[in-house]
Scaffold this motif. Structure first.
Motif, PDB file in Angstrom:
ATOM      1  N   LEU A   1       0.829  -1.373   0.020  1.00 15.12           N
ATOM      2  CA  LEU A   1       0.136   0.009  -0.014  1.00 15.12           C
ATOM      3  C   LEU A   1       0.795   1.320  -0.136  1.00 15.12           C
ATOM      4  N   LEU A   2       1.708   1.300   0.852  1.00 12.91           N
ATOM      5  CA  LEU A   2       2.816   2.475   0.808  1.00 12.91           C
ATOM      6  C   LEU A   2       3.541   2.570  -0.471  1.00 12.91           C
ATOM      7  N   ALA A   3       4.041   1.596  -1.028  1.00 14.31           N
ATOM      8  CA  ALA A   3       4.868   1.765  -2.466  1.00 14.31           C
ATOM      9  C   ALA A   3       3.651   2.210  -3.345  1.00 14.31           C
TER      10      ALA A   3
ATOM     11  N   MET B   1     -10.383  -2.828   5.755  1.00 13.48           N
ATOM     12  CA  MET B   1      -9.034  -2.746   6.368  1.00 13.48           C
ATOM     13  C   MET B   1      -9.231  -3.291   7.737  1.00 13.48           C
ATOM     14  N   HIS B   2     -10.348  -2.973   8.393  1.00 14.53           N
ATOM     15  CA  HIS B   2     -10.190  -3.821   9.943  1.00 14.53           C
ATOM     16  C   HIS B   2     -10.308  -5.276   9.920  1.00 14.53           C
ATOM     17  N   ALA B   3     -10.866  -6.019   8.884  1.00 14.24           N
ATOM     18  CA  ALA B   3     -10.485  -7.485   8.747  1.00 14.24           C
ATOM     19  C   ALA B   3      -9.310  -7.834   8.293  1.00 14.24           C
ATOM     20  N   ARG B   4      -8.405  -6.902   7.632  1.00  8.40           N
ATOM     21  CA  ARG B   4      -7.184  -7.408   7.241  1.00  8.40           C
ATOM     22  C   ARG B   4      -6.047  -6.601   7.711  1.00  8.40           C
TER      23      ARG B   4
ATOM     24  N   ASP C   1      -6.337  -3.927  -3.711  1.00  7.48           N
ATOM     25  CA  ASP C   1      -7.340  -4.695  -2.868  1.00  7.48           C
ATOM     26  C   ASP C   1      -8.435  -3.706  -2.586  1.00  7.48           C
ATOM     27  N   LEU C   2      -7.986  -2.570  -2.202  1.00  7.65           N
ATOM     28  CA  LEU C   2      -9.110  -1.704  -1.599  1.00  7.65           C
ATOM     29  C   LEU C   2      -9.888  -1.013  -2.848  1.00  7.65           C
ATOM     30  N   ALA C   3      -9.266  -0.693  -3.921  1.00  2.98           N
ATOM     31  CA  ALA C   3      -9.840  -0.165  -4.968  1.00  2.98           C
ATOM     32  C   ALA C   3     -10.962  -0.922  -5.423  1.00  2.98           C
TER      33      ALA C   3
ATOM     34  N   PRO D   1      -4.516   9.837   3.111  1.00  8.41           N
ATOM     35  CA  PRO D   1      -4.357   8.756   2.201  1.00  8.41           C
ATOM     36  C   PRO D   1      -4.800   7.086   2.848  1.00  8.41           C
ATOM     37  N   PRO D   2      -5.039   6.272   2.101  1.00  6.42           N
ATOM     38  CA  PRO D   2      -5.207   4.956   2.720  1.00  6.42           C
ATOM     39  C   PRO D   2      -4.254   4.514   3.559  1.00  6.42           C
ATOM     40  N   ARG D   3      -2.869   4.711   3.213  1.00  7.48           N
ATOM     41  CA  ARG D   3      -1.742   4.166   3.995  1.00  7.48           C
ATOM     42  C   ARG D   3      -1.942   4.911   5.212  1.00  7.48           C
ATOM     43  N   VAL D   4      -2.142   6.061   5.481  1.00 10.36           N
ATOM     44  CA  VAL D   4      -2.063   6.917   6.806  1.00 10.36           C
ATOM     45  C   VAL D   4      -3.299   6.379   7.591  1.00 10.36           C
TER      46      VAL D   4
END
Length: 312
Positions: free
Chosen positions: A160-162, A200-203, A212-214, A235-238
């Motif tokens: 996700l970060l990359a 996110m909570h589940a993984r 995955d998120l998209a 952002p999603p990563r944060v």
């Protein structure tokens, strides 16, 4: 069609005569290769690889004569300059003194798909004059510095970060080249936002990717990343990091799990990595936090547990 002799810029460097000059390699997920090198004056011919390679000059001051895909040029660099090597092109480079470079290599097939236009059409990552000389960009410099800093904190960067950093950098390159990516207005639909947060909570223990998120929101990864930030402010990563820190606090407060097991539960590779992330957000180590919440009377006067950053 000729098949490249090397699948990546890093592979060629690692297996060739310049391997002794490699200082660091990080390759998360197979779709972004990071490498730092410290080299003397050199003449080299890079083989064609199916990657776009962005080079960042750490110290400056060397003379360069090169062809990186759009014609030969000569220049003298300054610290903070970028150079961009075109994919599938055999570069020729001559450097007249010691130099230290951080390189980011983007496999073109992956990133063309990731940055599609939302209608399933891969983006044409063509940068023309950016391959012919040095250039600067405060946005790209900030993104790549943050990526390397987080690599130092978390080890090999998460997918996700990359991907998030890569999207930001490539979007800015497209803007500079005069071919900006399609803009996105508005945030996520309520159902998509709810579904992504639940995912996110589940993984939390897994290496979630932007793809995955998209997929949860039925959007292209690039458009999803921008719409997520519009909806949730970060952002999603944060956001994912905040969820992991909050879950760590919960486990420290309510269980006797060792910190090593908690690190695995929330998706970090070791207790050392968790400790660095936790210290940054909570201003204390996981062990200190557990001691404080379990026995607050023993807390030194004037100290308090740092408030957790709760996602909005």
């Amino acid at each position: 069609m000729t098949v490249p002799a090397y699948s990546s810029f890093v592979q060629w460097f690692r297996e060739g005569p310049f391997a002794p000059y490699i200082r660091m390699i990080k390759s998360p997920g197979g779709f972004l290769n990071l490498m730092e090198t410290a080299m003397p004056a050199v003449e080299m011919s890079d083989p064609a690889v199916p990657e776009l390679v962005l080079h960042y000059d750490l110290i400056g001051g060397f003379g360069l004569n090169a062809d990186l895909g759009s014609g030969r040029f000569s220049t003298r660099t300054r610290a903070g300059d970028f150079l961009l090597a075109a994919p599938n092109f055999a570069n020729s480079i001559s450097v007249d003194s010691n130099h230290r470079i951080r390189s980011m290599a983007f496999p073109i097939a992956h990133w063309s798909r990731l940055l599609d236009d939302g209608a399933g059409q891969p983006s044409r990552l063509e940068f023309g004059a950016l391959h012919r000389g040095t250039f600067t960009s405060s946005k790209i410099r900030s993104a790549q510095r943050q990526l390397w800093r987080l690599c130092d904190e978390e080890g090999a960067p998460s997918r996700l970060l990359a991907q998030a950093a890569g999207c930001e950098i490539l979007a800015e390159l497209c803007q500079m080249a005069g071919t900006p990516l399609a803009s996105t207005r508005g945030g996520l639909a309520p159902w998509a936002q709810k579904r992504c947060i639940e995912f996110m909570h589940a993984r939390l223990s897994q290496d979630i990717s932007l793809d995955d998120l998209a997929a949860q929101a039925r959007l292209s990864p690039f458009h999803f990343a921008r719409m997520f930030k519009q909806s949730l402010g970060v952002p999603p990563r944060v956001y994912l990091t905040r969820l992991r820190v909050d879950k760590t606090c919960e486990l420290l407060e309510t269980t006797d799990l060792p910190v090593t097991e908690i690190a695995q539960e929330v998706g970090y590779s070791s207790n050392q990595v968790l400790a660095r992330v936790f210290m940054k957000h909570q201003r204390m180590s996981p062990t200190e936090y557990r001691r404080a919440v379990r026995d607050p009377v023993r807390q030194a006067p004037g100290t308090a547990i740092a408030a957790s950053e709760t996602p909005q």
